[in-house]
Design a protein around this motif. Structure first.
Motif, PDB file in Angstrom:
ATOM      1  N   ARG A 168      -1.578 -40.182 138.564  1.00  0.00           N
ATOM      2  CA  ARG A 168      -0.714 -40.138 137.372  1.00  0.00           C
ATOM      3  C   ARG A 168      -0.868 -38.808 136.636  1.00  0.00           C
ATOM      4  NH1 ARG A 168       0.851 -44.336 133.968  1.00  0.00           N
ATOM      5  NH2 ARG A 168       1.830 -42.535 133.051  1.00  0.00           N
ATOM      6  N   ASP A 169      -2.107 -38.399 136.374  1.00  0.00           N
ATOM      7  CA  ASP A 169      -2.360 -37.218 135.554  1.00  0.00           C
ATOM      8  C   ASP A 169      -2.179 -35.908 136.317  1.00  0.00           C
ATOM      9  OD1 ASP A 169      -2.896 -38.936 133.510  1.00  0.00           O
ATOM     10  OD2 ASP A 169      -5.058 -38.617 133.513  1.00  0.00           O
ATOM     11  N   TRP A 170      -2.767 -35.813 137.472  1.00  0.00           N
ATOM     12  CA  TRP A 170      -2.736 -34.551 138.216  1.00  0.00           C
ATOM     13  C   TRP A 170      -1.647 -34.525 139.291  1.00  0.00           C
ATOM     14  CZ3 TRP A 170      -8.700 -34.005 139.179  1.00  0.00           C
ATOM     15  CH2 TRP A 170      -9.322 -33.700 137.964  1.00  0.00           C
ATOM     16  N   GLY A 171      -1.289 -35.701 139.807  1.00  0.00           N
ATOM     17  CA  GLY A 171      -0.275 -35.759 140.848  1.00  0.00           C
ATOM     18  C   GLY A 171       1.137 -35.829 140.313  1.00  0.00           C
ATOM     19  N   GLY A 172       1.254 -36.117 139.013  1.00  0.00           N
ATOM     20  CA  GLY A 172       2.566 -36.180 138.392  1.00  0.00           C
ATOM     21  C   GLY A 172       3.396 -37.382 138.803  1.00  0.00           C
ATOM     22  N   LEU A 173       2.766 -38.407 139.360  1.00  0.00           N
ATOM     23  CA  LEU A 173       3.509 -39.597 139.773  1.00  0.00           C
ATOM     24  C   LEU A 173       3.744 -40.518 138.581  1.00  0.00           C
ATOM     25  CD1 LEU A 173       1.743 -40.430 143.159  1.00  0.00           C
ATOM     26  CD2 LEU A 173       3.817 -39.101 142.789  1.00  0.00           C
ATOM     27  N   SER A 174       4.805 -41.288 138.678  1.00  0.00           N
ATOM     28  CA  SER A 174       5.141 -42.212 137.580  1.00  0.00           C
ATOM     29  C   SER A 174       4.327 -43.494 137.715  1.00  0.00           C
ATOM     30  CB  SER A 174       6.631 -42.551 137.614  1.00  0.00           C
ATOM     31  OG  SER A 174       6.903 -43.398 138.714  1.00  0.00           O
ATOM     32  N   ARG A 175       4.365 -44.280 136.661  1.00  0.00           N
ATOM     33  CA  ARG A 175       3.664 -45.551 136.634  1.00  0.00           C
ATOM     34  C   ARG A 175       4.154 -46.466 137.764  1.00  0.00           C
ATOM     35  NH1 ARG A 175       2.951 -47.803 130.759  1.00  0.00           N
ATOM     36  NH2 ARG A 175       0.753 -48.218 131.048  1.00  0.00           N
ATOM     37  N   ASP A 176       5.441 -46.471 137.993  1.00  0.00           N
ATOM     38  CA  ASP A 176       6.011 -47.310 139.049  1.00  0.00           C
ATOM     39  C   ASP A 176       5.572 -46.856 140.437  1.00  0.00           C
ATOM     40  OD1 ASP A 176       7.338 -48.898 137.216  1.00  0.00           O
ATOM     41  OD2 ASP A 176       9.193 -47.714 137.308  1.00  0.00           O
ATOM     42  N   GLN A 177       5.403 -45.564 140.627  1.00  0.00           N
ATOM     43  CA  GLN A 177       5.022 -45.039 141.935  1.00  0.00           C
ATOM     44  C   GLN A 177       3.595 -45.419 142.326  1.00  0.00           C
ATOM     45  OE1 GLN A 177       6.145 -40.940 140.961  1.00  0.00           O
ATOM     46  NE2 GLN A 177       7.485 -40.958 142.776  1.00  0.00           N
ATOM     47  N   VAL A 178       2.735 -45.607 141.367  1.00  0.00           N
ATOM     48  CA  VAL A 178       1.334 -45.943 141.666  1.00  0.00           C
ATOM     49  C   VAL A 178       0.959 -47.358 141.220  1.00  0.00           C
ATOM     50  CG1 VAL A 178       0.467 -43.574 141.730  1.00  0.00           C
ATOM     51  CG2 VAL A 178       0.601 -44.769 139.548  1.00  0.00           C
ATOM     52  N   HIS A 179       1.963 -48.170 140.955  1.00  0.00           N
ATOM     53  CA  HIS A 179       1.703 -49.538 140.488  1.00  0.00           C
ATOM     54  C   HIS A 179       0.878 -50.334 141.507  1.00  0.00           C
ATOM     55  CE1 HIS A 179       2.126 -53.251 138.321  1.00  0.00           C
ATOM     56  NE2 HIS A 179       2.618 -53.828 139.408  1.00  0.00           N
ATOM     57  N   GLY A 180       1.089 -50.074 142.797  1.00  0.00           N
ATOM     58  CA  GLY A 180       0.326 -50.779 143.832  1.00  0.00           C
ATOM     59  C   GLY A 180      -1.179 -50.595 143.687  1.00  0.00           C
ATOM     60  N   LEU A 181      -1.580 -49.422 143.242  1.00  0.00           N
ATOM     61  CA  LEU A 181      -3.015 -49.183 143.027  1.00  0.00           C
ATOM     62  C   LEU A 181      -3.542 -50.024 141.860  1.00  0.00           C
ATOM     63  CD1 LEU A 181      -3.342 -45.332 143.550  1.00  0.00           C
ATOM     64  CD2 LEU A 181      -4.248 -47.151 145.001  1.00  0.00           C
ATOM     65  N   MET A 182      -2.719 -50.202 140.831  1.00  0.00           N
ATOM     66  CA  MET A 182      -3.156 -51.015 139.695  1.00  0.00           C
ATOM     67  C   MET A 182      -3.213 -52.495 140.075  1.00  0.00           C
ATOM     68  SD  MET A 182      -4.499 -50.862 136.813  1.00  0.00           S
ATOM     69  CE  MET A 182      -4.438 -49.111 136.706  1.00  0.00           C
TER      70      MET A 182
END
Length: 107
Positions: free
Chosen positions: A36-50
């Protein structure tokens, strides 16, 4: 001394049970934040990790149990590990201390 031996035994028995859930939690949490912070991905793009991080994949009841057991496992390992480390450091320091009376003599 017997208490520390028991703690060491339980620490060794419980460690393998909590290592995988803790590793999943740490890696998914770090991955989420860094992407999110360094990769610039959105919350939806990394939701699977959460979902993985919080145990959502286990359902509402399983998620709560996963989080509770993960937290208790981490606390147990930290407390017993700290106790065992302090014991080891104490033993090491006692071995390194010069013996009283050694080197004293009248010449």
């Amino acid at each position: 001394m017997q208490l520390l031996a028991r703690l060491r035994r339980w620490h060794a028995l419980i460690g393998p049970l909590v290592v995988l859930p803790l590793l999943i939690t740490v890696c998914s949490g770090m991955g989420y934040r860094l992407l999110r912070d360094w990769g610039g991905l959105s919350r939806d793009q990394v939701h699977g990790l959460m979902v993985l991080h919080e145990g959502e994949w286990l359902g509402p009841v399983g998620e709560t149990i996963y989080v509770a057991l993960n937290g208790l496992g981490l606390l147990w390992m930290l407390i017993t590990g700290t106790g065992l480390a302090l014991q080891g450091w104490s033993r090491q320091r006692r071995r390194q201390e010069p013996k009283q009376g050694a080197g004293e003599g009248g010449t």
